[in-house]
Design a protein around this motif. Structure first.
Motif, PDB file in Angstrom:
ATOM      1  N   TYR A 148       0.950  -1.216  -0.205  1.00 44.09           N
ATOM      2  CA  TYR A 148      -0.064   0.083  -0.132  1.00 44.09           C
ATOM      3  C   TYR A 148       0.765   1.245  -0.085  1.00 44.09           C
ATOM      4  O   TYR A 148       0.562   2.175  -0.844  1.00 44.09           O
ATOM      5  CB  TYR A 148      -0.850  -0.096   1.416  1.00 44.09           C
ATOM      6  N   ARG A 149       2.056   1.245   0.722  1.00 45.72           N
ATOM      7  CA  ARG A 149       2.863   2.230   0.833  1.00 45.72           C
ATOM      8  C   ARG A 149       3.233   2.429  -0.237  1.00 45.72           C
ATOM      9  O   ARG A 149       3.763   3.770  -1.020  1.00 45.72           O
ATOM     10  CB  ARG A 149       3.980   2.179   1.921  1.00 45.72           C
ATOM     11  N   ILE A 150       4.115   1.655  -1.090  1.00 48.18           N
ATOM     12  CA  ILE A 150       4.567   1.665  -2.465  1.00 48.18           C
ATOM     13  C   ILE A 150       3.753   2.238  -3.486  1.00 48.18           C
ATOM     14  O   ILE A 150       4.026   3.108  -4.215  1.00 48.18           O
ATOM     15  CB  ILE A 150       5.207   0.307  -2.936  1.00 48.18           C
ATOM     16  N   VAL A 151       2.388   1.585  -3.392  1.00 46.68           N
ATOM     17  CA  VAL A 151       1.370   2.148  -4.441  1.00 46.68           C
ATOM     18  C   VAL A 151       1.208   3.813  -3.982  1.00 46.68           C
ATOM     19  O   VAL A 151       1.029   4.415  -5.024  1.00 46.68           O
ATOM     20  CB  VAL A 151       0.012   1.419  -4.495  1.00 46.68           C
ATOM     21  N   GLN A 152       1.070   3.967  -2.780  1.00 49.87           N
ATOM     22  CA  GLN A 152       0.730   5.429  -2.514  1.00 49.87           C
ATOM     23  C   GLN A 152       1.916   6.583  -2.953  1.00 49.87           C
ATOM     24  O   GLN A 152       1.873   7.362  -3.577  1.00 49.87           O
ATOM     25  CB  GLN A 152       0.445   5.700  -1.164  1.00 49.87           C
ATOM     26  N   GLU A 153       3.234   5.768  -2.973  1.00 48.43           N
ATOM     27  CA  GLU A 153       4.354   6.720  -3.247  1.00 48.43           C
ATOM     28  C   GLU A 153       4.064   6.949  -4.732  1.00 48.43           C
ATOM     29  O   GLU A 153       4.339   8.057  -5.448  1.00 48.43           O
ATOM     30  CB  GLU A 153       5.602   5.900  -2.964  1.00 48.43           C
ATOM     31  N   ARG A 154       3.998   5.734  -5.444  1.00 49.07           N
ATOM     32  CA  ARG A 154       3.708   5.821  -7.088  1.00 49.07           C
ATOM     33  C   ARG A 154       2.671   6.846  -7.446  1.00 49.07           C
ATOM     34  O   ARG A 154       2.672   7.685  -8.318  1.00 49.07           O
ATOM     35  CB  ARG A 154       3.269   4.495  -7.750  1.00 49.07           C
ATOM     36  N   VAL A 155       1.380   6.771  -6.529  1.00 51.09           N
ATOM     37  CA  VAL A 155       0.362   7.894  -6.692  1.00 51.09           C
ATOM     38  C   VAL A 155       0.781   9.266  -6.486  1.00 51.09           C
ATOM     39  O   VAL A 155       0.485  10.035  -7.277  1.00 51.09           O
ATOM     40  CB  VAL A 155      -0.789   7.539  -5.831  1.00 51.09           C
ATOM     41  N   VAL A 156       1.569   9.405  -5.601  1.00 55.64           N
ATOM     42  CA  VAL A 156       2.027  10.708  -5.329  1.00 55.64           C
ATOM     43  C   VAL A 156       2.805  11.244  -6.201  1.00 55.64           C
ATOM     44  O   VAL A 156       2.907  12.392  -6.744  1.00 55.64           O
ATOM     45  CB  VAL A 156       2.545  10.677  -3.843  1.00 55.64           C
ATOM     46  N   GLU A 185       2.162  14.340  -8.412  1.00 57.41           N
ATOM     47  CA  GLU A 185       3.035  15.571  -8.681  1.00 57.41           C
ATOM     48  C   GLU A 185       3.569  15.973 -10.143  1.00 57.41           C
ATOM     49  O   GLU A 185       3.455  17.175 -10.511  1.00 57.41           O
ATOM     50  CB  GLU A 185       4.304  15.336  -7.856  1.00 57.41           C
ATOM     51  N   ARG A 186       3.929  15.040 -11.003  1.00 60.07           N
ATOM     52  CA  ARG A 186       4.186  15.104 -12.243  1.00 60.07           C
ATOM     53  C   ARG A 186       3.000  15.835 -13.141  1.00 60.07           C
ATOM     54  O   ARG A 186       3.249  16.631 -13.915  1.00 60.07           O
ATOM     55  CB  ARG A 186       4.555  13.906 -12.718  1.00 60.07           C
ATOM     56  N   ALA A 187       1.802  15.494 -12.569  1.00 63.60           N
ATOM     57  CA  ALA A 187       0.596  15.994 -13.526  1.00 63.60           C
ATOM     58  C   ALA A 187       0.119  17.214 -12.821  1.00 63.60           C
ATOM     59  O   ALA A 187      -0.838  18.016 -13.391  1.00 63.60           O
ATOM     60  CB  ALA A 187      -0.536  14.948 -13.219  1.00 63.60           C
ATOM     61  N   GLY A 188       0.786  17.687 -11.706  1.00 62.97           N
ATOM     62  CA  GLY A 188       0.677  19.089 -11.231  1.00 62.97           C
ATOM     63  C   GLY A 188      -0.942  18.852 -10.670  1.00 62.97           C
ATOM     64  O   GLY A 188      -1.758  20.031 -10.286  1.00 62.97           O
ATOM     65  N   ILE A 189      -1.125  17.834 -10.168  1.00 63.86           N
ATOM     66  CA  ILE A 189      -2.563  17.555  -9.238  1.00 63.86           C
ATOM     67  C   ILE A 189      -2.416  17.149  -7.776  1.00 63.86           C
ATOM     68  O   ILE A 189      -1.148  16.517  -7.552  1.00 63.86           O
ATOM     69  CB  ILE A 189      -3.489  16.713  -9.933  1.00 63.86           C
ATOM     70  N   SER A 190      -3.173  17.452  -7.034  1.00 61.40           N
ATOM     71  CA  SER A 190      -3.104  16.742  -5.538  1.00 61.40           C
ATOM     72  C   SER A 190      -3.406  15.274  -5.399  1.00 61.40           C
ATOM     73  O   SER A 190      -4.530  15.033  -6.063  1.00 61.40           O
ATOM     74  CB  SER A 190      -4.160  17.783  -4.710  1.00 61.40           C
ATOM     75  N   PRO A 191      -2.516  14.733  -4.842  1.00 63.36           N
ATOM     76  CA  PRO A 191      -2.937  13.335  -4.779  1.00 63.36           C
ATOM     77  C   PRO A 191      -4.091  12.734  -4.010  1.00 63.36           C
ATOM     78  O   PRO A 191      -4.569  11.936  -4.197  1.00 63.36           O
ATOM     79  CB  PRO A 191      -1.339  12.763  -4.008  1.00 63.36           C
ATOM     80  N   GLU A 192      -4.299  13.826  -3.133  1.00 63.27           N
ATOM     81  CA  GLU A 192      -5.723  13.451  -2.339  1.00 63.27           C
ATOM     82  C   GLU A 192      -6.857  13.372  -3.082  1.00 63.27           C
ATOM     83  O   GLU A 192      -8.027  12.812  -2.866  1.00 63.27           O
ATOM     84  CB  GLU A 192      -6.057  14.620  -1.289  1.00 63.27           C
ATOM     85  N   THR A 193      -6.895  13.724  -4.561  1.00 59.11           N
ATOM     86  CA  THR A 193      -8.222  13.691  -5.415  1.00 59.11           C
ATOM     87  C   THR A 193      -8.334  12.608  -5.990  1.00 59.11           C
ATOM     88  O   THR A 193      -9.171  12.488  -6.852  1.00 59.11           O
ATOM     89  CB  THR A 193      -7.939  15.030  -6.407  1.00 59.11           C
TER      90      THR A 193
END
Ligand SMILES: *Cc1c(COP(=O)(O)O)cnc(C)c1O
Length: 246
Positions: free
Chosen positions: A10-18, A22-30
């Motif tokens: 889960y931690r690794i997936v969340q890091e990939r999401v973040v 970031e690269r897309a310039g959007i907030s990961p919480e969305t």
């Protein structure tokens, strides 16, 4: 699976999401991570819950209904879990989804919407739903045919007519689109499919303004970064969290 192992995945997936956000310039919480638990036993869902996951995705109607009831027996009904039905639905199984799903990602024909609506009306539930669209033209993929939506006015008109029929059903809350990328194609082709799906959503927002068109469910274990780059709000991830399915 041990809880530590799921916590780590889960931690690794969340890091990939973040990183992708970031690269897309959007907030990961969305971005909502839907943990796809199909084929896994109820014990795995309880372990995933312990690891902190709260959105579960199942592709078969009876399996979702059974697991939801079993999980509620173990954790109580007020457990905070959101149940996502993500697979193609046969109309004779629509009642399961109307009764037990919180979200339906695979609304792929008007007939299914009517079947769901009838049952939802009977039991006073509302069901947020996403229209599944097929942009690759792959025969094996379900979804409204949008293979040539940019160039084929008849295809666009057919889609609009069908969307308007679904939009009239008060218990189905259409909020966006879902797509599945083709298998075994280069990343650039997958990227194109995701970008075209996002463009279709923008077009629908202009043409059917009564629907919010705010959700975009796309991306799985192998391609969710590409989906996030193209505007996904829901990613559906199984293997990266729980390993290969038997
Ligand atoms: C199985 C499945 C997923 C998850 O796939 P993974 O490759 O395990 O991440 C996502 N969406 C749908 C519709 C699925 O059936």
């Amino acid at each position: 699976m041990l809880v530590e192992q799921i916590v780590e995945n889960y931690r690794i997936v969340q890091e990939r999401v973040v990183r992708a956000a970031e690269r897309a310039g959007i907030s990961p919480e969305t971005i909502t991570l839907v943990a796809v638990t199909k084929t896994h036993p109820v014990e795995l869902l309880l372990t995933a819950y312990q690891a902190g996951l709260r959105h579960f995705g199942e592709n078969r109607a009876e399996e979702l209904a059974f697991k939801r009831q079993a999980v509620e027996k173990a954790l109580g009904a007020e457990n905070g879990i959101v149940w996502h039905a993500i697979g193609t639905l046969q109309s004779r199984k629509a009642d399961w989804i109307a009764d037990y799903a919180d979200w339906f990602h695979a609304l792929d024909r008007v007939k299914i919407a009517h079947r769901l609506s009838k049952r939802l009306m009977e039991n006073g539930r509302k069901l947020p739903a996403l229209l599944e669209v097929n942009l690759s033209g792959e025969e094996s993929k379900a979804g409204f045919d949008c293979q040539n939506w940019e160039t084929d006015p008849a295809q666009r008109q057919k889609l609009l007519t069908e969307v308007e029929q679904i939009a009239r059903l008060p218990h189905i809350q259409l909020t966006g689109l879902m797509t599945i990328a083709p298998w075994h194609v280069p990343a650039s082709d997958i990227q194109t499919i995701f970008q075209r799906t996002h463009a279709l959503q923008t077009w629908l927002r202009e043409n059917v303004p009564s629907i919010p068109w705010s959700h975009l469910s796309m991306g799985m274990t192998d391609d969710f970064e590409l989906a996030i780059a193209a505007g996904a709000t829901h990613i559906r991830v199984g293997r990266a969290l729980f390993g290969e399915r038997a």
